[in-house]
Design a protein around this motif. Structure first.
Motif, PDB file in Angstrom:
ATOM      1  N   UNK A 210       0.830  -1.208   0.000  1.00 34.96           N
ATOM      2  CA  UNK A 210       0.000   0.000   0.000  1.00 34.96           C
ATOM      3  C   UNK A 210       0.864   1.257   0.000  1.00 34.96           C
ATOM      4  N   UNK A 211       1.948   1.227   0.751  1.00 34.15           N
ATOM      5  CA  UNK A 211       2.847   2.383   0.807  1.00 34.15           C
ATOM      6  C   UNK A 211       3.532   2.608  -0.539  1.00 34.15           C
ATOM      7  N   UNK A 212       3.983   1.530  -1.160  1.00 31.84           N
ATOM      8  CA  UNK A 212       4.640   1.641  -2.466  1.00 31.84           C
ATOM      9  C   UNK A 212       3.685   2.254  -3.491  1.00 31.84           C
ATOM     10  N   UNK A 213       2.419   1.808  -3.470  1.00 30.58           N
ATOM     11  CA  UNK A 213       1.429   2.332  -4.420  1.00 30.58           C
ATOM     12  C   UNK A 213       1.199   3.819  -4.225  1.00 30.58           C
ATOM     13  N   UNK A 214       1.385   4.306  -3.010  1.00 35.13           N
ATOM     14  CA  UNK A 214       1.195   5.727  -2.714  1.00 35.13           C
ATOM     15  C   UNK A 214       2.474   6.534  -2.916  1.00 35.13           C
ATOM     16  N   UNK A 215       3.506   5.891  -3.438  1.00 36.57           N
ATOM     17  CA  UNK A 215       4.752   6.611  -3.685  1.00 36.57           C
ATOM     18  C   UNK A 215       5.588   6.819  -2.443  1.00 36.57           C
ATOM     19  N   UNK A 216       5.311   6.063  -1.399  1.00 37.04           N
ATOM     20  CA  UNK A 216       6.072   6.159  -0.152  1.00 37.04           C
ATOM     21  C   UNK A 216       7.015   4.963  -0.059  1.00 37.04           C
ATOM     22  N   UNK A 217       8.211   5.187   0.425  1.00 37.41           N
ATOM     23  CA  UNK A 217       9.231   4.144   0.414  1.00 37.41           C
ATOM     24  C   UNK A 217       9.507   3.645   1.832  1.00 37.41           C
ATOM     25  N   UNK A 218       9.009   2.463   2.169  1.00 43.17           N
ATOM     26  CA  UNK A 218       9.292   1.906   3.501  1.00 43.17           C
ATOM     27  C   UNK A 218      10.780   1.608   3.663  1.00 43.17           C
ATOM     28  N   UNK A 219      11.281   1.851   4.853  1.00 43.75           N
ATOM     29  CA  UNK A 219      12.683   1.538   5.149  1.00 43.75           C
ATOM     30  C   UNK A 219      12.838   0.110   5.665  1.00 43.75           C
ATOM     31  N   UNK A 220      11.769  -0.406   6.292  1.00 41.56           N
ATOM     32  CA  UNK A 220      11.821  -1.744   6.878  1.00 41.56           C
ATOM     33  C   UNK A 220      10.519  -2.482   6.579  1.00 41.56           C
ATOM     34  N   UNK A 221      10.639  -3.732   6.195  1.00 41.01           N
ATOM     35  CA  UNK A 221       9.476  -4.618   6.119  1.00 41.01           C
ATOM     36  C   UNK A 221       9.508  -5.482   7.369  1.00 41.01           C
ATOM     37  N   UNK A 222       8.447  -5.397   8.140  1.00 41.21           N
ATOM     38  CA  UNK A 222       8.433  -5.987   9.478  1.00 41.21           C
ATOM     39  C   UNK A 222       7.234  -6.915   9.597  1.00 41.21           C
ATOM     40  N   UNK A 223       7.409  -8.084  10.199  1.00 41.12           N
ATOM     41  CA  UNK A 223       6.240  -8.914  10.440  1.00 41.12           C
ATOM     42  C   UNK A 223       6.522 -10.401  10.379  1.00 41.12           C
ATOM     43  N   UNK A 224       5.451 -11.146  10.113  1.00 36.41           N
ATOM     44  CA  UNK A 224       5.509 -12.606  10.100  1.00 36.41           C
ATOM     45  C   UNK A 224       5.839 -13.096   8.697  1.00 36.41           C
ATOM     46  N   UNK A 225       6.899 -13.870   8.573  1.00 32.79           N
ATOM     47  CA  UNK A 225       7.368 -14.292   7.252  1.00 32.79           C
ATOM     48  C   UNK A 225       6.286 -15.034   6.479  1.00 32.79           C
ATOM     49  N   UNK A 226       5.495 -15.870   7.182  1.00 32.76           N
ATOM     50  CA  UNK A 226       4.469 -16.665   6.507  1.00 32.76           C
ATOM     51  C   UNK A 226       3.354 -15.803   5.927  1.00 32.76           C
ATOM     52  N   UNK A 227       3.207 -14.570   6.420  1.00 30.71           N
ATOM     53  CA  UNK A 227       2.161 -13.674   5.919  1.00 30.71           C
ATOM     54  C   UNK A 227       2.664 -12.745   4.824  1.00 30.71           C
ATOM     55  N   UNK A 228       3.930 -12.866   4.486  1.00 27.97           N
ATOM     56  CA  UNK A 228       4.515 -11.981   3.482  1.00 27.97           C
ATOM     57  C   UNK A 228       4.583 -12.661   2.128  1.00 27.97           C
ATOM     58  N   UNK A 229       4.218 -11.937   1.106  1.00 28.77           N
ATOM     59  CA  UNK A 229       4.353 -12.423  -0.259  1.00 28.77           C
ATOM     60  C   UNK A 229       5.840 -12.483  -0.620  1.00 28.77           C
ATOM     61  N   UNK A 230       6.245 -13.578  -1.250  1.00 28.48           N
ATOM     62  CA  UNK A 230       7.663 -13.738  -1.581  1.00 28.48           C
ATOM     63  C   UNK A 230       8.152 -12.661  -2.547  1.00 28.48           C
ATOM     64  N   UNK A 231       7.245 -12.216  -3.418  1.00 28.21           N
ATOM     65  CA  UNK A 231       7.616 -11.138  -4.329  1.00 28.21           C
ATOM     66  C   UNK A 231       7.906  -9.851  -3.580  1.00 28.21           C
ATOM     67  N   UNK A 232       7.152  -9.625  -2.516  1.00 29.11           N
ATOM     68  CA  UNK A 232       7.354  -8.439  -1.684  1.00 29.11           C
ATOM     69  C   UNK A 232       8.708  -8.515  -0.971  1.00 29.11           C
ATOM     70  N   UNK A 233       9.034  -9.700  -0.446  1.00 31.52           N
ATOM     71  CA  UNK A 233      10.326  -9.891   0.219  1.00 31.52           C
ATOM     72  C   UNK A 233      11.469  -9.658  -0.770  1.00 31.52           C
ATOM     73  N   UNK A 234      11.302 -10.180  -1.986  1.00 31.01           N
ATOM     74  CA  UNK A 234      12.336 -10.015  -3.007  1.00 31.01           C
ATOM     75  C   UNK A 234      12.534  -8.546  -3.354  1.00 31.01           C
TER      76      UNK A 234
END
Length: 340
Positions: A210-234
């Motif tokens: 959601x942040x990327x779509x709004x043109x905002x750049x997260x510095x950290x992706x935080x959370x549960x690995x099983x809930x994360x899309x692998x493409x997002x992690x990549x």
């Protein structure tokens, strides 16, 4: 309530509509622990009695349905030993005598069930039992919550004791963003202010997208690995952003660190407080199971942890004003790092 011989016309009620209750009839229902509101419907239709195929008052919770009817002189019965109860239909003539229910069939009375009548003393005893059960339940729940809180305090304390508090972001504010139903709408409102503040952004799980779509750049992706899309992690790894997991044992060698303090949100707040001496802003919805921990974290870090969802709602209601000017002129917001 002592009940002698009672006769009337049967009305089988299977809906919650008052209009389906026949006036001055003996009502047949199939409702466990019927409510005071339901009793009000029966009173309004001046019914003769209520016969319940289920238990009208189980004693599992305090309910005033039976009490209200009995206090108004309307007998309430539970069917205790049905025999031919399926024979009961609308407009059948019914008779209740000596705790037995009879139906008029082909010119004669046929016994179809045994019934149990309620009286005020019984209702009071059941309500007392329900209150006792409720007190025991809430006491047990409170003890459990206190134990969980103690465990949480110990884990957070150990986290800060064992990790060097770097504060490598100085007084730069940190925004923690977690997906909820109106996140995109609120990001649209807060984006201008967010860019001006230039915060360090921590995205929890799929709020990263959601942040990327709004043109905002997260510095950290935080959370549960099983809930994360692998493409997002990549994407995080390709753009050399930080990656932190909170649960399980990560097989991802690129993970910066594992932080498990009970929930993704609480772990993210603790992580953020370690990175900055400034304010930590949270944009998301606190789940019920982590509310107590969140309140505790806020109390520990007074004037450092702020919930942004309410601020977004205030902006939303005053879009005719310049949001930045509006917030800067509100005394209640002054003093929070990065707001002015």
């Amino acid at each position: 309530m002592r009940v002698g011989t009672l006769e009337g016309i049967a009305c089988c009620v299977t809906t919650n509509r008052r209009d389906d209750i026949r006036e001055r009839a003996i009502i047949i229902i199939n409702e466990r622990n019927f409510t005071e509101k339901r009793a009000g419907d029966f009173l309004a239709r001046q019914v003769k009695a209520v016969i319940n195929m289920k238990t009208s008052h189980t004693g599992e919770k305090v309910t005033s349905g039976v009490e209200r009817l009995v206090n108004n002189g309307i007998p309430v019965f539970d069917v205790s030993q049905p025999t031919n109860i399926e024979q009961l239909k609308n407009n059948h003539k019914l008779r209740i005598v000596s705790k037995q229910l009879y139906v008029r069939q082909i010119g004669k009375w046929e016994n179809v069930a045994s019934v149990k009548a309620y009286d005020i003393e019984m209702v009071d005893q059941l309500n007392d039992l329900a209150e006792k059960k409720a007190n025991e339940f809430y006491h047990k729940r409170m003890v459990n919550e206190i134990d969980k809180m103690k465990s949480h305090v110990e884990r957070v304390a150990a986290f800060f004791a064992n990790e060097n508090v770097r504060h490598d972001q100085g007084y730069r504010p940190i925004w923690i963003v977690e997906r909820y139903s109106k996140l995109n709408e609120d990001l649209a409102i807060l984006k201008r202010f967010m860019k001006r503040q230039n915060p360090y952004i921590v995205a929890i799980n799929d709020s990263y997208e959601d942040l990327i779509k709004r043109g905002l750049k997260p510095d950290v992706l935080f959370g549960t690995e099983s809930q994360m899309d692998q493409g997002m992690i990549q994407d995080v790894l390709e753009k050399q952003r930080k990656l932190c997991f909170t649960k399980g044992v990560s097989r991802n060698k690129e993970c910066d660190q594992m932080i498990n303090l009970g929930s993704d949100l609480i772990s993210a707040i603790a992580y953020s407080l370690k990175r900055t001496k400034g304010a930590v802003f949270y944009l998301g919805e606190v789940e019920e199971e982590e509310r107590a921990q969140y309140v505790l974290v806020e109390a520990w870090n007074k004037n450092r942890v702020f919930h942004l969802k309410a601020a977004a709602a205030m902006f939303r209601s005053r879009l005719e004003e310049d949001p930045l000017h509006w917030m800067m002129t509100r005394h209640s917001m002054l003093g929070a790092d990065g707001w002015i």
